[in-house]
Write a protein that holds these residues in place. Structure first.
Motif, PDB file in Angstrom:
ATOM      1  N   MET A  63       0.843  -1.216   0.000  1.00 24.84           N
ATOM      2  CA  MET A  63       0.000   0.000   0.000  1.00 24.84           C
ATOM      3  C   MET A  63       0.870   1.255   0.000  1.00 24.84           C
ATOM      4  O   MET A  63       0.520   2.268  -0.594  1.00 24.84           O
ATOM      5  CB  MET A  63      -0.907   0.034   1.236  1.00 24.84           C
ATOM      6  N   MET A  64       2.004   1.157   0.683  1.00 31.49           N
ATOM      7  CA  MET A  64       2.891   2.323   0.750  1.00 31.49           C
ATOM      8  C   MET A  64       3.622   2.554  -0.572  1.00 31.49           C
ATOM      9  O   MET A  64       4.218   3.594  -0.789  1.00 31.49           O
ATOM     10  CB  MET A  64       3.925   2.154   1.875  1.00 31.49           C
ATOM     11  N   LEU A  65       3.574   1.561  -1.439  1.00 29.00           N
ATOM     12  CA  LEU A  65       4.219   1.697  -2.751  1.00 29.00           C
ATOM     13  C   LEU A  65       3.225   2.171  -3.812  1.00 29.00           C
ATOM     14  O   LEU A  65       3.494   2.103  -5.008  1.00 29.00           O
ATOM     15  CB  LEU A  65       4.842   0.359  -3.183  1.00 29.00           C
ATOM     16  N   GLY A  66       2.051   2.621  -3.344  1.00 27.02           N
ATOM     17  CA  GLY A  66       1.035   3.097  -4.283  1.00 27.02           C
ATOM     18  C   GLY A  66       1.569   4.228  -5.151  1.00 27.02           C
ATOM     19  O   GLY A  66       2.100   5.197  -4.639  1.00 27.02           O
ATOM     20  N   ASP A  67       1.424   4.063  -6.458  1.00 29.29           N
ATOM     21  CA  ASP A  67       1.812   5.107  -7.409  1.00 29.29           C
ATOM     22  C   ASP A  67       0.510   5.751  -7.866  1.00 29.29           C
ATOM     23  O   ASP A  67      -0.174   5.216  -8.736  1.00 29.29           O
ATOM     24  CB  ASP A  67       2.576   4.444  -8.564  1.00 29.29           C
ATOM     25  N   GLU A  68       0.169   6.884  -7.259  1.00 29.11           N
ATOM     26  CA  GLU A  68      -1.158   7.463  -7.493  1.00 29.11           C
ATOM     27  C   GLU A  68      -1.156   8.401  -8.697  1.00 29.11           C
ATOM     28  O   GLU A  68      -1.610   9.542  -8.626  1.00 29.11           O
ATOM     29  CB  GLU A  68      -1.680   8.152  -6.219  1.00 29.11           C
ATOM     30  N   ALA A  69      -0.629   7.923  -9.799  1.00 32.93           N
ATOM     31  CA  ALA A  69      -0.686   8.680 -11.053  1.00 32.93           C
ATOM     32  C   ALA A  69      -2.043   8.437 -11.697  1.00 32.93           C
ATOM     33  O   ALA A  69      -2.610   7.354 -11.558  1.00 32.93           O
ATOM     34  CB  ALA A  69       0.421   8.206 -11.987  1.00 32.93           C
ATOM     35  N   GLY A 105      -1.188   5.237 -16.169  1.00 33.10           N
ATOM     36  CA  GLY A 105       0.028   4.427 -16.267  1.00 33.10           C
ATOM     37  C   GLY A 105       0.721   4.150 -14.949  1.00 33.10           C
ATOM     38  O   GLY A 105       1.947   3.999 -14.899  1.00 33.10           O
ATOM     39  N   SER A 106      -0.049   4.013 -13.861  1.00 32.98           N
ATOM     40  CA  SER A 106       0.531   3.710 -12.554  1.00 32.98           C
ATOM     41  C   SER A 106       1.350   2.414 -12.614  1.00 32.98           C
ATOM     42  O   SER A 106       0.948   1.421 -13.220  1.00 32.98           O
ATOM     43  CB  SER A 106      -0.600   3.555 -11.525  1.00 32.98           C
ATOM     44  N   ARG A 107       2.476   2.456 -11.941  1.00 29.98           N
ATOM     45  CA  ARG A 107       3.354   1.280 -11.852  1.00 29.98           C
ATOM     46  C   ARG A 107       2.609   0.064 -11.278  1.00 29.98           C
ATOM     47  O   ARG A 107       2.836  -1.068 -11.668  1.00 29.98           O
ATOM     48  CB  ARG A 107       4.540   1.705 -10.971  1.00 29.98           C
ATOM     49  N   LEU A 110     -10.127   5.459 -15.825  1.00 31.57           N
ATOM     50  CA  LEU A 110      -9.190   5.142 -16.916  1.00 31.57           C
ATOM     51  C   LEU A 110      -8.778   3.664 -16.852  1.00 31.57           C
ATOM     52  O   LEU A 110      -8.750   3.070 -15.782  1.00 31.57           O
ATOM     53  CB  LEU A 110      -7.964   6.060 -16.818  1.00 31.57           C
ATOM     54  N   HIS A 111      -8.421   3.089 -18.024  1.00 29.69           N
ATOM     55  CA  HIS A 111      -8.171   1.640 -18.097  1.00 29.69           C
ATOM     56  C   HIS A 111      -6.936   1.200 -17.317  1.00 29.69           C
ATOM     57  O   HIS A 111      -6.716   0.007 -17.161  1.00 29.69           O
ATOM     58  CB  HIS A 111      -8.032   1.201 -19.557  1.00 29.69           C
ATOM     59  N   THR A 112      -6.132   2.136 -16.810  1.00 33.12           N
ATOM     60  CA  THR A 112      -5.024   1.703 -15.956  1.00 33.12           C
ATOM     61  C   THR A 112      -5.327   1.913 -14.467  1.00 33.12           C
ATOM     62  O   THR A 112      -4.425   1.760 -13.648  1.00 33.12           O
ATOM     63  CB  THR A 112      -3.692   2.404 -16.321  1.00 33.12           C
ATOM     64  N   TYR A 113      -6.578   2.241 -14.100  1.00 32.99           N
ATOM     65  CA  TYR A 113      -6.917   2.198 -12.671  1.00 32.99           C
ATOM     66  C   TYR A 113      -8.342   1.703 -12.383  1.00 32.99           C
ATOM     67  O   TYR A 113      -8.585   1.153 -11.300  1.00 32.99           O
ATOM     68  CB  TYR A 113      -6.626   3.532 -11.961  1.00 32.99           C
ATOM     69  N   GLY A 114      -9.264   1.894 -13.342  1.00 33.85           N
ATOM     70  CA  GLY A 114     -10.595   1.281 -13.204  1.00 33.85           C
ATOM     71  C   GLY A 114     -11.281   1.504 -11.868  1.00 33.85           C
ATOM     72  O   GLY A 114     -11.891   0.590 -11.326  1.00 33.85           O
ATOM     73  N   GLY A 115     -11.191   2.704 -11.307  1.00 35.20           N
ATOM     74  CA  GLY A 115     -11.896   2.987 -10.057  1.00 35.20           C
ATOM     75  C   GLY A 115     -11.108   2.633  -8.811  1.00 35.20           C
ATOM     76  O   GLY A 115     -11.622   2.726  -7.693  1.00 35.20           O
ATOM     77  N   LEU A 116      -9.862   2.204  -8.985  1.00 37.25           N
ATOM     78  CA  LEU A 116      -9.046   1.834  -7.822  1.00 37.25           C
ATOM     79  C   LEU A 116      -7.876   2.809  -7.650  1.00 37.25           C
ATOM     80  O   LEU A 116      -7.393   3.387  -8.625  1.00 37.25           O
ATOM     81  CB  LEU A 116      -8.469   0.427  -8.023  1.00 37.25           C
ATOM     82  N   ALA A 117      -7.418   2.940  -6.418  1.00 33.97           N
ATOM     83  CA  ALA A 117      -6.186   3.686  -6.175  1.00 33.97           C
ATOM     84  C   ALA A 117      -5.005   2.782  -6.551  1.00 33.97           C
ATOM     85  O   ALA A 117      -5.128   1.550  -6.548  1.00 33.97           O
ATOM     86  CB  ALA A 117      -6.092   4.074  -4.702  1.00 33.97           C
ATOM     87  N   GLY A 118      -3.877   3.391  -6.845  1.00 39.70           N
ATOM     88  CA  GLY A 118      -2.675   2.604  -7.150  1.00 39.70           C
ATOM     89  C   GLY A 118      -2.377   1.625  -6.028  1.00 39.70           C
ATOM     90  O   GLY A 118      -2.053   0.459  -6.261  1.00 39.70           O
ATOM     91  N   ARG A 119      -2.520   2.091  -4.792  1.00 40.63           N
ATOM     92  CA  ARG A 119      -2.215   1.207  -3.646  1.00 40.63           C
ATOM     93  C   ARG A 119      -3.148  -0.001  -3.588  1.00 40.63           C
ATOM     94  O   ARG A 119      -2.751  -1.088  -3.185  1.00 40.63           O
ATOM     95  CB  ARG A 119      -2.248   2.003  -2.340  1.00 40.63           C
ATOM     96  N   ASP A 120      -4.420   0.183  -3.999  1.00 42.66           N
ATOM     97  CA  ASP A 120      -5.354  -0.952  -4.012  1.00 42.66           C
ATOM     98  C   ASP A 120      -4.901  -2.003  -5.018  1.00 42.66           C
ATOM     99  O   ASP A 120      -5.014  -3.211  -4.771  1.00 42.66           O
ATOM    100  CB  ASP A 120      -6.768  -0.498  -4.404  1.00 42.66           C
ATOM    101  N   MET A 121      -4.399  -1.522  -6.177  1.00 43.64           N
ATOM    102  CA  MET A 121      -3.953  -2.483  -7.205  1.00 43.64           C
ATOM    103  C   MET A 121      -2.715  -3.239  -6.725  1.00 43.64           C
ATOM    104  O   MET A 121      -2.554  -4.433  -7.002  1.00 43.64           O
ATOM    105  CB  MET A 121      -3.670  -1.758  -8.524  1.00 43.64           C
ATOM    106  N   GLU A 122      -1.855  -2.553  -5.985  1.00 45.42           N
ATOM    107  CA  GLU A 122      -0.654  -3.212  -5.452  1.00 45.42           C
ATOM    108  C   GLU A 122      -1.044  -4.303  -4.441  1.00 45.42           C
ATOM    109  O   GLU A 122      -0.538  -5.426  -4.470  1.00 45.42           O
ATOM    110  CB  GLU A 122       0.264  -2.162  -4.803  1.00 45.42           C
ATOM    111  N   ALA A 123      -1.966  -3.936  -3.525  1.00 43.63           N
ATOM    112  CA  ALA A 123      -2.411  -4.909  -2.518  1.00 43.63           C
ATOM    113  C   ALA A 123      -3.051  -6.119  -3.195  1.00 43.63           C
ATOM    114  O   ALA A 123      -2.892  -7.265  -2.752  1.00 43.63           O
ATOM    115  CB  ALA A 123      -3.402  -4.258  -1.553  1.00 43.63           C
TER     116      ALA A 123
END
Ligand SMILES: *Cc1c(COP(=O)(O)O)cnc(C)c1O
Length: 487
Positions: free
Chosen positions: A95-101, A104-106, A319-332
Motif C-alpha cells: 500500500m505504501m508503494l502506491g503510485d497514485e498517477a 500508467g501507474s506502476r 481510466l483503463h489503468t486504474y478502473g476505479g481503484l487507487a494505485g495502492r489498491d492495485m498493489e495490494a
C-alpha cells in the motif's frame, strides 16, 4: 514482490493433505496434519464483548434482522467473506508503494503481470469490484433476447445479464439443489441441460456460458477439471465462449487437489492456471479469494473484447489503468493474488471452514454437505422443524445465535427469496443460515465459540418461536425487513 519461501513449500510433495472428510476414513491411523495457519499475528483489532441484555436490546433495535445490527455490537462477524479478509504485512507494505498517477501507474503494470502469470489471461481491465466487471462484460457480449446458461445464478451476475437484455438459464447438476447429497463436485455443469438449450435456442443466441468456480449460492461447491474439459469440448464445437466467475477459483482448486484423480500432487497454482486455461475470460471480485478489502477486474484473451472493455471502463469506472481503484489498491491486489494460490494458505483457509463444519456435525447440528469452501450453511428447516416457513425459521435462527453469543450470521431462505410478481412469497427449497468465514481473521477458539453457541441454541430449539414481518421494503427485502417475535 517476491515471496521467498512460498515456492519451497508448494513443492513439498510429502505434505499430508489428509484432513478432508473424503480422506478421513482411510487415514484414521495416521496423525493428521493440522490445518494450522501459516502466519502469526502482528496487529489485533479489539472486539467489544457484550452481555445478553445488551444483545437483546441491540437485536430489538435491529428489528431481529442481523443486517441491521451495528458492527460494533457484533462479537464474531460471519455476515460475509467479501472484503472482510485480513491483509498481510506484505500487502500493507505494498500500500505504501502506491503510485497514485492518473495514468500508467506502476501498480497497474504489476497487477497486469501477476494476472497474466498466475491466471494466464492475456488482457486486464481493473474495476472497482466484481460487479463493475460484470457490467462491462454483459454490455459488450449480450444482445437483447440472448440466453446465458450458467452453473447456478449469482445475484449481481444475473442482474447485469438481465439489464443487458439477456436471460439466465441454470445448467448446474441437480445434486447442487439437494443439501444432503454428498456429490464431491456439486458445482458441475449438466451437459445434457446445456445441449438442450443449444438445440432450443441455437448457438448464436448464446453469447457465452457463465461458469463460477466454488459456486457461492450452492454453498461454495466446486466444479471439476473433468467437467470443465467436457464443457470446453462441447462449447468449442458450437463456437460458444466460456466466461469464468473466478471470485473463488483458488478455493475451487483446493477441492480439485483433494478430490479429483490425478491432482493430488499438483499445486494450487498449477490447478488454478489449468482452470483458467479452459475458459476465454473472467470477471473477478478480488474481495474474496484475492484477500483485499476492495477491488476487482475483467480479464480476457480476445483482443476485440479487450479493446471494447478498455474503452467502456472509462465511462463506468475510470481510466483503463486504474478502473476505479487507487494505485495502492492495485498493489495490494497483486500481492493478495500471489498469496491466495499458496498451498499452505489455502490448506489453512479451507481447513478452518471444515474444522467448524465438522464440529457442528459432531454437535448434531444439521448443515449442508459436503462442507463448502467459504462457509457453513445450517439447515434451518431441519433445525427448527416446528416453525413453518412462513414464520421465517432461518431468520429466527440467525437472531437466536446472535442473542446467544454475539455471532452474526445471515438468512438465506424465504426472506432472501422475496416475492413473485403476483405478491406471493417464494418458498425456496433451501431455508439456510450462512456462517461465512472471513480469511485470516478469526482463530480456532473463535470457531469453537461459534459451534458451541449454535449447539446451545440447538439444545433449546423446541422452546424457540418464529417471527412475524412487521416492515417489508419493496426491493431485496432481506437487507432492511423488520420482525417481531411471535408470542
Ligand atoms: C461477490 C461476488 C460477485 C460480485 O462481486 P462484488 O465485488 O461484490 O461486486 C460476483 N460473483 C460471485 C460469485 C461473488 O461471490
Amino acid at each position: 514482490m517476491n515471496c521467498p519461501g512460498l515456492q519451497a513449500r508448494v513443492q513439498d510433495k510429502n505434505f499430508n493433505r489428509g484432513f478432508s472428510p473424503i480422506n478421513n476414513n482411510n487415514m484414521k491411523h495416521v496423525i493428521k496434519r493440522s490445518w494450522a495457519e501459516p502466519y502469526k499475528i502482528k496487529m489485533v483489532e479489539l472486539l467489544k464483548m457484550t452481555s445478553p441484555q445488551h444483545r437483546k436490546k441491540a437485536l430489538q433495535q435491529a428489528g431481529f434482522n442481523t443486517f441491521l445490527l451495528r458492527s460494533e455490537d457484533v462479537y464474531i462477524d460471519l455476515l460475509t467473506d467479501s472484503g472482510t479478509s485480513a491483509m498481510s504485512d506484505r500487502q500493507w507494505a505494498g500500500m505504501m508503494l502506491g503510485d497514485e498517477a492518473y495514468a500508467g501507474s506502476r501498480n497497474f503494470y504489476h497487477l497486469e503481470k501477476v494476472v497474466q502469470d498466475v491466471y494466464g489471461y492475456k488482457y486486464l481491465v481493473p474495476t472497482h469490484q466484481g460487479r463493475g466487471a460484470e457490467n462491462i462484460l454483459s454490455k459488450i457480449l449480450i444482445k437483447p433476447g440472448d440466453i446465458i446458461p450458467g452453473n447456478m445464478y449469482f445475484t449481481t451476475t444475473r442482474l447485469h445479464q438481465e439489464l443487458a437484455g439477456g436471460k439466465f438459464e441454470d445448467i448446474i447438476i441437480d445434486e447442487a439443489h439437494d443439501p444432503e447429497n454428498e456429490h464431491p463436485f456439486k458445482g458441475n455443469v449438466d451437459l445434457a441441460k446445456l445441449e438442450k438449450l443449444i438445440k432450443k435456442y441455437g448457438a448464436n443466441r448464446i453469447p457465452y456460458i457463465s461458469i463460477a468456480t466454488s459456486v457461492n449460492m450452492a454453498g461454495g461447491q466446486p466444479i471439476s477439471i473433468k467437467n470443465l474439459k467436457e464443457l470446453r469440448a462441447l462449447t468449442k464445437k458450437h463456437g460458444i465462449r466460456v466466461i469464468h466467475d473466478m471470485t473463488r477459483v483458488a478455493e475451487n482448486a483446493h477441492f480439485i487437489q483433494q478430490r479429483e484423480k490425478g491432482y493430488q500432487n499438483k499445486s494450487i497454482k498449477t490447478i488454478v492456471k489449468e482452470i483458467c486455461s479452459l475458459t476465454d475470460g473472467a470477471t473477478m471480485s478480488a474481495k474474496k479469494d484475492a484477500l483485499v478489502n476492495i477491488g476487482g477486474f475483467l480479464a480476457v484473451n480476445d483482443w476485440d473484447v479487450f479493446e471494447e472493455a478498455r474503452n467502456m471502463v472509462v465511462v463506468y469506472e475510470g481510466l483503463h489503468t486504474y478502473g476505479g481503484l487507487a494505485g495502492r489498491d492495485m498493489e495490494a491486489m497483486a500481492i493478495g493474488i500471489m498469496e491466495s494460490v499458496d498451498d499452505d494458505h489455502m490448506h489453512a483457509r479451507v481447513g478452518q471452514v471444515i474444522y467448524l463444519g465438522e464440529k457442528m456435525i459432531d454437535y448434531g447440528v444439521p448443515i449442508v454437505r459436503p462442507i463448502g469452501g467459504h462457509g457453513i450453511f445450517v439447515d434451518a428447516k431441519k433445525f427448527l422443524p416446528h416453525i413453518p416457513q412462513y414464520e421465517f425459521p432461518a431468520q429466527t435462527l440467525a437472531a437466536e445465535v446472535y442473542l446467544d453469543s454475539g455471532v452474526r450470521t445471515m438468512e438465506r431462505g424465504v426472506v432472501s427469496a422475496g416475492r413473485k410478481a403476483n405478491g406471493e412469497n417464494y418458498y425456496p427449497k433451501l431455508e439456510l443460515v450462512r456462517f461465512t468465514i472471513p480469511r485470516r481473521v478469526y482463530t480456532q477458539a473463535h470457531m469453537d465459540v461459534i459451534a458451541e453457541s449454535t449447539a446451545r441454541v440447538y439444545e433449546r430449539r423446541n422452546k424457540i418461536r418464529g417471527l412475524k414481518m412487521v416492515y417489508e421494503p419493496k426491493y431485496l427485502r432481506f437487507f432492511q425487513a423488520r420482525f417481531e417475535p411471535l408470542k
